[in-house]
Scaffold this active site. Structure first.
Site, PDB file in Angstrom:
ATOM      1  N   GLU A  59      43.997  40.842  43.409  1.00 48.33           N
ATOM      2  CA  GLU A  59      44.553  42.054  43.816  1.00 48.33           C
ATOM      3  C   GLU A  59      44.397  41.983  45.496  1.00 48.33           C
ATOM      4  OE1 GLU A  59      41.885  45.362  42.933  1.00 48.33           O
ATOM      5  OE2 GLU A  59      41.283  44.374  41.349  1.00 48.33           O
TER       6      GLU A  59
ATOM      7  N   CYS B 299      41.632  44.162  37.994  1.00 48.54           N
ATOM      8  CA  CYS B 299      40.794  44.127  36.896  1.00 48.54           C
ATOM      9  C   CYS B 299      41.487  43.335  35.766  1.00 48.54           C
ATOM     10  CB  CYS B 299      40.276  45.220  36.476  1.00 48.54           C
ATOM     11  SG  CYS B 299      39.668  46.347  37.871  1.00 48.54           S
TER      12      CYS B 299
ATOM     13  N   HIS C 262      34.208  43.191  32.374  1.00 45.73           N
ATOM     14  CA  HIS C 262      34.382  43.518  33.459  1.00 45.73           C
ATOM     15  C   HIS C 262      33.450  44.042  34.099  1.00 45.73           C
ATOM     16  CE1 HIS C 262      36.673  44.707  36.966  1.00 45.73           C
ATOM     17  NE2 HIS C 262      36.646  45.863  36.653  1.00 45.73           N
TER      18      HIS C 262
END
Length: 273
Positions: free
Chosen positions: A79, A111, A233
């Site tokens: 990202e 993510c 995560h």
């Protein structure tokens, strides 16, 4: 046919900042970072490093000449794109000297894109058993100075070689995904740093985890005792610990609970840094 991760390599930025030093600079109690976020330091990338150099460094550690001659797909998940048109995978393909007849492309979604890339790689190898796919997750996370997200910055890359003879990890088919269109974290093109609604984002993380786990149990009759560990995560380690506590229940023995918690603590070693 087993498909999964055969090799894995890591790279991080050249510099690191102690959270205690950041706390002094921000006139903040160091415990807010070390205990409240469970962070000890953060990686700082100089202007000479970007997601391409980090990704290439992570991959170079694990690839042999034979790998470079046989890899037929390169996927970079990020990202932190450096170009709105040209894929970072193309730059990395050239830097590593991978054979020319390989698909190279970039995937973007905060993510999730690295997980999506691994799934894409799995599908590719399923269709062509001799294939090798290089999946690279590479990011430089930057937040505004003195913002709430500042201490959760970082930089790093992981490179994974996906094959039909994996020595590290095998993919299963028992997975569940969930999509929610919420504005807890986003970065439009005009901004160099993301916008974050911290408390709302935390609530979404924990609720998505809880409801997705419940759906997984419903579809696959999954039980906590079937797991030795969970991989989360991790925007910051304390949030993942909260997530783990959401999953654990009194049905587990003390021994099993201790094992899962110990494996979690081992798994956040790099994330703390």
């Amino acid at each position: 046919m087993s498909i999964g991760i055969d090799k894995i390599g890591f790279a991080t930025a050249k510099y690191r900042l102690d959270m205690a030093d950041l706390a002094v600079a921000r006139d903040t109690d160091p415990n807010k970072y070390s205990l409240g976020l469970m962070l000890d330091s953060l990686s700082i990338a100089p202007i000479t490093e970007d997601i391409v150099t980090l990704g290439a460094a992570a991959a170079e550690q694990i690839l042999t000449k034979e790998d470079k001659a046989t890899i037929d797909m390169v996927i970079v998940a990020t990202e932190s794109s450096i170009d709105q048109s040209k894929a970072a995978a193309v730059f990395i393909h050239g830097l590593l000297g991978i054979q020319p007849f390989a698909r190279s492309f970039e995937m973007k979604e905060a993510c999730y894109s690295a997980t999506a890339a691994l799934n894409y790689a799995k599908l590719h190898v399923t269709a062509q058993a001799a294939s090798k796919v290089l999946v690279i997750a590479s990011d430089i996370a930057k937040y505004g100075i003195k913002t709430s997200g500042e201490p959760t910055q970082g930089a790093g890359a992981v490179a994974m070689l996906v094959t039909n003879q994996p020595r590290i990890l095998t993919f299963n088919d028992d997975n569940v995904a969930q999509t929610r269109d919420v504005m807890d974290f986003w970065r439009p093109n005009y901004s160099t740093t993301p916008f974050v609604q911290g408390m709302f984002s935390t609530k979404q993380y924990l609720d998505c985890l809880k409801t997705t786990w419940a759906e997984y149990q419903k579809r696959y009759q999954g039980k906590l005792e079937d797991f030795a560990a969970f991989c989360f995560h991790i925007p910051y380690p304390k949030l993942a610990r909260k997530g783990l506590n959401k999953l654990l229940d009194k049905s587990l023995s003390q021994e099993k609970t201790g094992q899962i918690k110990a494996n979690f603590e081992a798994s956040i070693s790099y994330s703390r840094q």
